[in-house]
Write an enzyme that holds these catalytic residues in place. Structure first.
Site, PDB file in Angstrom:
ATOM      1  N   GLY A 147      -1.796   6.437  -2.166  1.00 37.62           N
ATOM      2  CA  GLY A 147      -3.028   6.346  -2.967  1.00 37.62           C
ATOM      3  C   GLY A 147      -4.045   5.424  -2.303  1.00 37.62           C
ATOM      4  O   GLY A 147      -5.230   5.751  -2.172  1.00 37.62           O
ATOM      5  N   HIS A 148      -3.586   4.240  -1.880  1.00 37.62           N
ATOM      6  CA  HIS A 148      -4.491   3.316  -1.173  1.00 37.62           C
ATOM      7  C   HIS A 148      -4.987   3.945   0.127  1.00 37.62           C
ATOM      8  O   HIS A 148      -6.152   3.820   0.486  1.00 37.62           O
ATOM      9  CB  HIS A 148      -3.765   2.014  -0.815  1.00 37.62           C
ATOM     10  CG  HIS A 148      -3.305   1.215  -1.986  1.00 37.62           C
ATOM     11  ND1 HIS A 148      -1.976   1.134  -2.346  1.00 37.62           N
ATOM     12  CD2 HIS A 148      -3.983   0.448  -2.869  1.00 37.62           C
ATOM     13  CE1 HIS A 148      -1.860   0.355  -3.402  1.00 37.62           C
ATOM     14  NE2 HIS A 148      -3.054  -0.075  -3.748  1.00 37.62           N
TER      15      HIS A 148
ATOM     16  N   VAL B 233      -4.033   9.832  -6.587  1.00 38.79           N
ATOM     17  CA  VAL B 233      -3.039  10.540  -5.759  1.00 38.79           C
ATOM     18  C   VAL B 233      -1.718  10.536  -6.530  1.00 38.79           C
ATOM     19  O   VAL B 233      -1.319   9.516  -7.107  1.00 38.79           O
ATOM     20  CB  VAL B 233      -2.886   9.857  -4.385  1.00 38.79           C
ATOM     21  CG1 VAL B 233      -1.844  10.571  -3.543  1.00 38.79           C
ATOM     22  CG2 VAL B 233      -4.234   9.864  -3.660  1.00 38.79           C
TER      23      VAL B 233
ATOM     24  N   LYS C 253      -7.384   6.018 -10.767  1.00 32.93           N
ATOM     25  CA  LYS C 253      -6.180   5.734 -11.553  1.00 32.93           C
ATOM     26  C   LYS C 253      -6.425   4.548 -12.485  1.00 32.93           C
ATOM     27  O   LYS C 253      -6.048   4.564 -13.642  1.00 32.93           O
ATOM     28  CB  LYS C 253      -4.971   5.455 -10.672  1.00 32.93           C
ATOM     29  CG  LYS C 253      -3.715   5.232 -11.518  1.00 32.93           C
ATOM     30  CD  LYS C 253      -2.506   5.022 -10.698  1.00 32.93           C
ATOM     31  CE  LYS C 253      -1.966   3.646 -10.665  1.00 32.93           C
ATOM     32  NZ  LYS C 253      -2.002   2.777 -11.769  1.00 32.93           N
ATOM     33  N   ASP C 254      -7.068   3.514 -11.948  1.00 28.75           N
ATOM     34  CA  ASP C 254      -7.447   2.363 -12.775  1.00 28.75           C
ATOM     35  C   ASP C 254      -8.863   2.624 -13.287  1.00 28.75           C
ATOM     36  O   ASP C 254      -9.829   2.003 -12.844  1.00 28.75           O
ATOM     37  CB  ASP C 254      -7.375   1.076 -11.956  1.00 28.75           C
ATOM     38  CG  ASP C 254      -5.956   0.781 -11.511  1.00 28.75           C
ATOM     39  OD1 ASP C 254      -5.077   0.676 -12.367  1.00 28.75           O
ATOM     40  OD2 ASP C 254      -5.733   0.688 -10.286  1.00 28.75           O
TER      41      ASP C 254
ATOM     42  N   SER D 288       1.967   0.862  -7.134  1.00 28.18           N
ATOM     43  CA  SER D 288       2.908  -0.110  -6.563  1.00 28.18           C
ATOM     44  C   SER D 288       4.011  -0.429  -7.572  1.00 28.18           C
ATOM     45  O   SER D 288       5.106  -0.843  -7.199  1.00 28.18           O
ATOM     46  CB  SER D 288       2.185  -1.399  -6.188  1.00 28.18           C
ATOM     47  OG  SER D 288       1.122  -1.100  -5.325  1.00 28.18           O
TER      48      SER D 288
ATOM     49  N   LEU E 274       0.811  -1.214   0.000  1.00 32.28           N
ATOM     50  CA  LEU E 274       0.000   0.000   0.000  1.00 32.28           C
ATOM     51  C   LEU E 274       0.848   1.271   0.000  1.00 32.28           C
ATOM     52  O   LEU E 274       1.896   1.335   0.636  1.00 32.28           O
ATOM     53  CB  LEU E 274      -0.910  -0.002   1.232  1.00 32.28           C
ATOM     54  CG  LEU E 274      -1.796  -1.246   1.382  1.00 32.28           C
ATOM     55  CD1 LEU E 274      -2.700  -1.102   2.597  1.00 32.28           C
ATOM     56  CD2 LEU E 274      -2.617  -1.512   0.138  1.00 32.28           C
TER      57      LEU E 274
ATOM     58  N   GLY F  60      -9.852   3.458  -6.848  1.00 30.60           N
ATOM     59  CA  GLY F  60      -9.154   4.639  -7.339  1.00 30.60           C
ATOM     60  C   GLY F  60      -9.474   4.900  -8.808  1.00 30.60           C
ATOM     61  O   GLY F  60      -9.621   3.975  -9.604  1.00 30.60           O
TER      62      GLY F  60
HETATM   63  O1  PAF Z   1      -6.811  -2.645  -8.196  1.00 28.00           O
HETATM   64  C1  PAF Z   1      -6.413  -3.666  -7.614  1.00 28.00           C
HETATM   65  O2  PAF Z   1      -5.560  -3.605  -6.747  1.00 28.00           O
HETATM   66  C2  PAF Z   1      -6.999  -5.005  -7.989  1.00 28.00           C
HETATM   67  O3  PAF Z   1      -7.276  -5.088  -9.344  1.00 28.00           O
HETATM   68  C3  PAF Z   1      -8.250  -5.392  -7.168  1.00 28.00           C
HETATM   69  C4  PAF Z   1      -9.420  -4.442  -7.441  1.00 28.00           C
HETATM   70  C5  PAF Z   1      -7.918  -5.359  -5.689  1.00 28.00           C
HETATM   71  C6  PAF Z   1      -8.697  -6.802  -7.530  1.00 28.00           C
HETATM   72  O4  PAF Z   1      -7.705  -7.733  -7.277  1.00 28.00           O
END
Ligand code: PAF
Length: 282
Positions: free
Chosen positions: A36-37, A176, A149-150, A186, A33, A147
């Site tokens: 951002g997380h 972030v 970001k994805d 990461s 983490l 997020g």
């Molecule tokens: O974004 C991530 O970290 C992963 O794709 C998720 C949503 C935790 C699923 O494994």
């Protein structure tokens, strides 16, 4: 704070809290983490009574040639980061707990999962949709934080929750960034000292694309070409895609209109980085 490792125990803890009227916030992650997380956990803690963070490196979303084995892991540091950001529970199951038998049931979200990351990584989003469906089934009624970001993942998960009538409200949270604009990820640890400053060009290019649209450019190809040229000026950059698309379908239209998302995926050495930005055309 201790990490819960079994599905039964997590269900028991969450049911007990919900029985007292507490609301649940859920932040699914693959661990390692960063800030951002933690911003997702903080958003969840501000809006719900009890926050659970899942930490699970999901094998289903890695292709055989991807970095499943070398994906960075540090459960102790992650647990501490969760606690510091306001989480109450960490759910860190083993692969055997999540997938005790060969997986015969997978979830595929059509249309929005097909282009961009879906084209570059053909099995990835079925793996994400399958584990997220499973996690939604395990966690139960909650607000789930993802997020921006994805962005494609967020669009897929939002659609999945609606299509499957999951008792989950999906919440998108802003990306972030490092001080030079690089989106936190990461995978940034894979950048060499030489590549790291060059990677800031991704965010610069997206801002350039948005600025062009803001100043009246409506030709998608012109916006995409300008963004690509900016990134390709960096010697280490290898562009996978850089696009301007409709922000709901993630499909291209020749003339840009309405809600537009600019997205990029770029390789720098062994790091493949993604980023995106939104702009509304009125
Ligand atoms: O974004 C991530 O970290 C992963 O794709 C998720 C949503 C935790 C699923 O494994």
């Amino acid at each position: 704070m201790r990490a819960i490792t079994t599905i039964a125990q997590l269900r028991h803890e969450l049911d007990t809290h919900r029985a007292t009227g507490a609301t649940v916030g859920f932040v699914p992650t693959m661990g390692y983490l960063h800030a951002g997380h933690q911003s997702l956990v903080r958003a969840a803690a501000a809006e719900t009574d009890l926050v659970v963070v899942s930490i699970f490196v999901n094998p289903l979303q890695f292709a055989p040639d991807e970095d499943l084995e070398s994906y960075p892991r540090d459960l102790d540091a992650d647990t501490e980061r969760c606690r510091a950001a306001g989480a109450s529970l960490v759910f860190a199951p083993t692969v055997e707990e999540m997938y005790p038998q060969p997986v015969w049931t997978t979830v595929h979200v059509g249309v929005v999962s097909e282009a961009l990351e879906g084209a570059a990584r053909p099995t990835h989003f079925d793996g994400v949709a399958t584990v997220v469906s499973k996690l939604f089934g395990i966690v139960g009624p909650c607000r789930a934080y993802f997020g921006e970001k994805d962005f494609q993942q967020l669009a897929i998960v939002t659609r999945l929750a609606a299509d499957l009538s999951a008792p989950v409200e999906v919440v998108g949270c802003p990306t972030v960034r490092e001080s030079d604009g690089l989106a936190m990820s990461s995978r940034n640890v894979y950048l060499t000292a030489e590549e790291r400053p060059q990677a800031a060009a991704i965010n610069q290019a997206l801002r350039l694309g948005c600025d062009l649209i803001r100043s009246g450019e409506r030709d998608r190809s012109a916006v995409e070409a300008a963004m690509r040229a900016h990134i390709e000026a960096q010697p280490a950059a290898r562009v996978d895609y850089v696009v301007a698309v409709d922000s709901t379908s993630l499909r291209p239209t020749d003339r840009l209109s309405g809600s537009v998302r600019v997205l990029a995926a770029v390789r720098f050495g062994s790091a493949r980085l993604i980023d995106n930005m939104g702009i509304e055309i009125s």
